[in-house]
Design a protein around this motif. Structure first.
Motif, PDB file in Angstrom:
ATOM      1  N   PHE A   1       6.990  -4.576  -5.220  1.00 12.84           N
ATOM      2  CA  PHE A   1       5.738  -5.123  -5.744  1.00 12.84           C
ATOM      3  C   PHE A   1       5.515  -4.634  -7.174  1.00 12.84           C
ATOM      4  O   PHE A   1       5.896  -3.520  -7.524  1.00 12.84           O
ATOM      5  CB  PHE A   1       4.556  -4.649  -4.891  1.00 12.84           C
ATOM      6  N   LYS A   2       4.871  -5.468  -7.973  1.00 14.71           N
ATOM      7  CA  LYS A   2       4.326  -4.978  -9.230  1.00 14.71           C
ATOM      8  C   LYS A   2       3.115  -4.127  -8.848  1.00 14.71           C
ATOM      9  O   LYS A   2       2.320  -4.526  -7.995  1.00 14.71           O
ATOM     10  CB  LYS A   2       3.881  -6.138 -10.116  1.00 14.71           C
ATOM     11  N   LEU A   3       2.987  -2.971  -9.476  1.00 14.14           N
ATOM     12  CA  LEU A   3       1.953  -2.028  -9.065  1.00 14.14           C
ATOM     13  C   LEU A   3       0.558  -2.646  -9.119  1.00 14.14           C
ATOM     14  O   LEU A   3      -0.287  -2.368  -8.258  1.00 14.14           O
ATOM     15  CB  LEU A   3       2.023  -0.768  -9.933  1.00 14.14           C
ATOM     16  N   GLU A   4       0.335  -3.534 -10.108  1.00 20.84           N
ATOM     17  CA  GLU A   4      -0.992  -4.149 -10.227  1.00 20.84           C
ATOM     18  C   GLU A   4      -1.283  -5.150  -9.093  1.00 20.84           C
ATOM     19  O   GLU A   4      -2.438  -5.519  -8.860  1.00 20.84           O
ATOM     20  CB  GLU A   4      -1.151  -4.849 -11.583  1.00 20.84           C
ATOM     21  N   ASP A   5      -0.226  -5.545  -8.368  1.00 20.10           N
ATOM     22  CA  ASP A   5      -0.411  -6.491  -7.250  1.00 20.10           C
ATOM     23  C   ASP A   5      -0.622  -5.789  -5.913  1.00 20.10           C
ATOM     24  O   ASP A   5      -0.751  -6.447  -4.875  1.00 20.10           O
ATOM     25  CB  ASP A   5       0.820  -7.418  -7.128  1.00 20.10           C
ATOM     26  N   THR A   6      -0.629  -4.457  -5.920  1.00 13.87           N
ATOM     27  CA  THR A   6      -0.785  -3.701  -4.657  1.00 13.87           C
ATOM     28  C   THR A   6      -2.239  -3.239  -4.499  1.00 13.87           C
ATOM     29  O   THR A   6      -2.991  -3.197  -5.486  1.00 13.87           O
ATOM     30  CB  THR A   6       0.145  -2.472  -4.643  1.00 13.87           C
ATOM     31  N   PRO A   7      -2.653  -2.888  -3.291  1.00 16.42           N
ATOM     32  CA  PRO A   7      -4.018  -2.357  -3.105  1.00 16.42           C
ATOM     33  C   PRO A   7      -4.195  -1.060  -3.881  1.00 16.42           C
ATOM     34  O   PRO A   7      -3.216  -0.395  -4.220  1.00 16.42           O
ATOM     35  CB  PRO A   7      -4.093  -2.087  -1.595  1.00 16.42           C
TER      36      PRO A   7
ATOM     37  N   GLY B   1       0.811  -1.215   0.000  1.00 12.96           N
ATOM     38  CA  GLY B   1       0.000   0.000   0.000  1.00 12.96           C
ATOM     39  C   GLY B   1       0.844   1.264   0.000  1.00 12.96           C
ATOM     40  O   GLY B   1       0.528   2.238  -0.686  1.00 12.96           O
ATOM     41  N   ALA B   2       1.942   1.253   0.767  1.00  9.66           N
ATOM     42  CA  ALA B   2       2.825   2.424   0.820  1.00  9.66           C
ATOM     43  C   ALA B   2       3.471   2.673  -0.538  1.00  9.66           C
ATOM     44  O   ALA B   2       3.604   3.823  -0.981  1.00  9.66           O
ATOM     45  CB  ALA B   2       3.893   2.213   1.888  1.00  9.66           C
ATOM     46  N   GLN B   3       3.872   1.589  -1.200  1.00  3.84           N
ATOM     47  CA  GLN B   3       4.483   1.733  -2.531  1.00  3.84           C
ATOM     48  C   GLN B   3       3.463   2.286  -3.520  1.00  3.84           C
ATOM     49  O   GLN B   3       3.784   3.135  -4.350  1.00  3.84           O
ATOM     50  CB  GLN B   3       5.017   0.383  -3.017  1.00  3.84           C
ATOM     51  N   ARG B   4       2.220   1.810  -3.418  1.00  3.21           N
ATOM     52  CA  ARG B   4       1.159   2.291  -4.311  1.00  3.21           C
ATOM     53  C   ARG B   4       0.934   3.800  -4.113  1.00  3.21           C
ATOM     54  O   ARG B   4       0.825   4.555  -5.078  1.00  3.21           O
ATOM     55  CB  ARG B   4      -0.137   1.528  -4.024  1.00  3.21           C
ATOM     56  N   ILE B   5       0.899   4.241  -2.859  1.00  3.37           N
ATOM     57  CA  ILE B   5       0.705   5.680  -2.567  1.00  3.37           C
ATOM     58  C   ILE B   5       1.827   6.497  -3.197  1.00  3.37           C
ATOM     59  O   ILE B   5       1.585   7.492  -3.893  1.00  3.37           O
ATOM     60  CB  ILE B   5       0.654   5.920  -1.043  1.00  3.37           C
ATOM     61  N   ALA B   6       3.076   6.062  -2.969  1.00  5.99           N
ATOM     62  CA  ALA B   6       4.243   6.806  -3.470  1.00  5.99           C
ATOM     63  C   ALA B   6       4.256   6.864  -4.989  1.00  5.99           C
ATOM     64  O   ALA B   6       4.397   7.954  -5.582  1.00  5.99           O
ATOM     65  CB  ALA B   6       5.521   6.163  -2.946  1.00  5.99           C
ATOM     66  N   MET B   7       4.112   5.722  -5.643  1.00  6.70           N
ATOM     67  CA  MET B   7       4.246   5.676  -7.103  1.00  6.70           C
ATOM     68  C   MET B   7       3.083   6.379  -7.809  1.00  6.70           C
ATOM     69  O   MET B   7       3.271   7.025  -8.836  1.00  6.70           O
ATOM     70  CB  MET B   7       4.361   4.222  -7.581  1.00  6.70           C
ATOM     71  N   THR B   8       1.878   6.272  -7.238  1.00 11.76           N
ATOM     72  CA  THR B   8       0.727   6.945  -7.852  1.00 11.76           C
ATOM     73  C   THR B   8       0.906   8.453  -7.810  1.00 11.76           C
ATOM     74  O   THR B   8       0.665   9.152  -8.808  1.00 11.76           O
ATOM     75  CB  THR B   8      -0.585   6.553  -7.128  1.00 11.76           C
ATOM     76  N   LEU B   9       1.343   8.966  -6.665  1.00 10.25           N
ATOM     77  CA  LEU B   9       1.552  10.417  -6.542  1.00 10.25           C
ATOM     78  C   LEU B   9       2.672  10.900  -7.452  1.00 10.25           C
ATOM     79  O   LEU B   9       2.574  11.981  -8.047  1.00 10.25           O
ATOM     80  CB  LEU B   9       1.845  10.784  -5.085  1.00 10.25           C
ATOM     81  N   VAL B  10       3.725  10.116  -7.588  1.00 10.31           N
ATOM     82  CA  VAL B  10       4.833  10.457  -8.488  1.00 10.31           C
ATOM     83  C   VAL B  10       4.320  10.564  -9.920  1.00 10.31           C
ATOM     84  O   VAL B  10       4.641  11.511 -10.657  1.00 10.31           O
ATOM     85  CB  VAL B  10       5.964   9.414  -8.380  1.00 10.31           C
ATOM     86  N   ASN B  11       3.495   9.607 -10.330  1.00  7.33           N
ATOM     87  CA  ASN B  11       2.941   9.611 -11.694  1.00  7.33           C
ATOM     88  C   ASN B  11       1.970  10.776 -11.900  1.00  7.33           C
ATOM     89  O   ASN B  11       1.936  11.385 -12.969  1.00  7.33           O
ATOM     90  CB  ASN B  11       2.234   8.282 -11.983  1.00  7.33           C
ATOM     91  N   LYS B  12       1.182  11.096 -10.879  1.00  6.96           N
ATOM     92  CA  LYS B  12       0.184  12.163 -10.994  1.00  6.96           C
ATOM     93  C   LYS B  12       0.833  13.545 -11.045  1.00  6.96           C
ATOM     94  O   LYS B  12       0.431  14.409 -11.824  1.00  6.96           O
ATOM     95  CB  LYS B  12      -0.789  12.119  -9.810  1.00  6.96           C
ATOM     96  N   PHE B  13       1.834  13.752 -10.181  1.00  9.62           N
ATOM     97  CA  PHE B  13       2.480  15.076 -10.103  1.00  9.62           C
ATOM     98  C   PHE B  13       3.372  15.341 -11.321  1.00  9.62           C
ATOM     99  O   PHE B  13       3.555  16.483 -11.715  1.00  9.62           O
ATOM    100  CB  PHE B  13       3.319  15.178  -8.824  1.00  9.62           C
TER     101      PHE B  13
END
Length: 448
Positions: free
Chosen positions: A220-226, A80-92
């Motif tokens: 984690f592969k991003l698709e495998d995270t919450p 979940g932490a990785q998903r939060i970090a990577m999603t925000l990086v992609n969005k910003f």
């Protein structure tokens, strides 16, 4: 004389921890006994004071701290932490990458304790740095600033949580005011300070760093995270519950609304311990069972989290014992008498004492607890907002991290910096957070 004994106690603590390399908890207990004897406490009262201080401190903190550690571990182990970090990086996007790191570190920092957040986020920062070909320190400073601010100002982190308990402050108010202070502090110490650091020590921004000591990281592969939404919701659920209860209570007091069963239920759910328990149960489902992870695996993560915080709990308990000796030995009353005629604000006084102890002792939590022993008697003479005194103590306990603080060495080694570069980045960063925290707390005191 009482203050001289406190100074002797602090010097003895430094000698035991740094000189003889004795465990911090054992050192605190030894010094507590020594200071109690020097203060002339009756021998039959010394053990009772130490036990009361240790038990009283952990009694308030252990439940919140333990449940918080489990919640953070579930979010980390699920990805979940990785998903939060990577999603925000992609969005910003690449242009606003620093702000993405700040936002991600702030959200993750609420759920994870400082050291855990650092170990989890550094490999992500290194990976982003490599991909975007930017300096690791350019991303590392905002990350460290966000983690440090949440650690110093926001419950359920140990410092603000335990000090709120010692001062008798409303933990929801500490959280609410903590957010108001934390956001501008992290902007100053993060993205803005990075520009200054680049001018002071430009060579440090070309260092490649070394995270080999962290061992192999679970990626984690991003698709495998919450999902991003459920990960953020799970991480900040305790904050949501406590904030709702605090806001409603403040409105009730301001508007004179009569108490009802519904308001009592809201206050109960918003209590820090209840909020943490409910959030953990939600995390067991969202980060585990909903993703078909067996309960046994989920519980293994919880067990690991508790194992890792065992010594930290004892150290906090030891700090509580030292604090109680200072109160029962009359040092707190002596300090109160000393400042009785002075017009010095308890907010400023708490910050000053915490800052001096932090520079001397290294540990932010121990510095904050020792400050409580000296400041509590003064609070009875003032109508100051207790939540703001908690935040001032937290701010003071962050100042000028240097060679007696584990965080200094972690930052130095991971980012491959020299001593001079670490002082010019990490130590200065922590000092900016501390001074900004005090300034914003004093401003807030004019309004509440």
């Amino acid at each position: 004389m009482p203050l001289l004994i406190v100074v002797i106690g602090i010097l003895a603590l430094l000698l035991l921890i740094m000189g003889l390399k004795l465990n911090t908890f054992i050192s605190l207990i030894i010094v507590s006994f020594g200071v109690a004897l020097l203060l002339g406490m009756p021998m039959e009262e010394i053990v009772k004071s130490i036990e009361a201080g240790l038990g009283g401190t952990l009694g308030h903190l252990a439940l919140i701290f333990g449940l918080g550690a489990m919640l953070g571990r579930l979010i980390a182990d699920s990805g979940g932490a990785q998903r939060i970090a990577m999603t925000l990086v992609n969005k910003f996007g690449e242009k606003n990458i620093q702000w993405a790191v700040v936002a991600a570190s702030f959200i993750i920092g609420i759920a994870l304790f400082f050291e855990v957040g650092l170990v989890l986020l550094i490999p992500i920062v290194f990976a982003i740095s490599k991909e975007l070909k930017v300096s690791i320190l350019y991303l590392g400073i905002p990350m460290a600033a966000a983690l440090s601010v949440t650690h110093g100002f926001l419950p359920p982190h140990p410092g603000p949580t335990v000090i709120a308990g010692e001062y008798g402050a409303n933990i929801g108010e500490v959280l609410l005011y903590g957010f108001i202070i934390a956001i501008p502090s992290v902007i100053l110490a993060g993205p803005l300070f990075t520009k200054l650091a680049r001018k002071i020590v430009p060579d440090s921004f070309v260092k490649t760093g070394n995270i080999a000591s962290l061992g192999e990281q679970k990626v984690f592969k991003l698709e495998d995270t919450p999902g991003f939404g459920i990960s953020v919701f799970t991480a900040i659920l305790p904050v949501i519950l406590m904030s709702i209860a605090t806001i409603i209570t403040l409105l009730q007091e301001t508007m004179g609304i009569e108490d009802t069963s519904l308001l009592a239920i809201i206050r109960f759910i918003g209590d820090a311990s209840v909020a943490m328990l409910l959030s953990l149960l939600v995390a067991v489902y969202t980060m585990g069972l909903a993703r078909n992870i067996p309960m046994k695996t989920v519980m293994a993560s919880c067990t690991t989290a508790i194992t890792q915080i065992g010594m930290m709990l004892l150290i906090i308990g030891g700090g509580g014992a030292f604090k109680q000796v200072l109160i029962n030995g009359g040092v707190g009353d002596y300090v109160a008498d000393l400042f009785k005629e002075a017009s010095l604000s308890p907010i400023l006084l708490a910050w000053m004492i915490a800052a001096i102890l932090r520079i001397s002792l290294g540990s932010a939590t121990v510095a904050a607890l020792t400050t409580a022993g000296l400041v509590i008697p003064i609070l009875g003479q003032s109508d100051v907002n207790l939540a703001l005194v908690v935040l001032a103590t937290g701010a003071g306990s962050l100042i000028a991290s240097h060679v007696n603080d584990a965080g200094f060495w972690m930052f130095k080694e991971y980012f491959g910096l020299s001593m001079r570069e670490t002082f010019a980045t990490w130590t200065l960063l922590e000092t900016i957070i501390s001074v900004a925290g005090l300034a914003f707390t004093m401003l807030l005191s004019l309004l509440v």
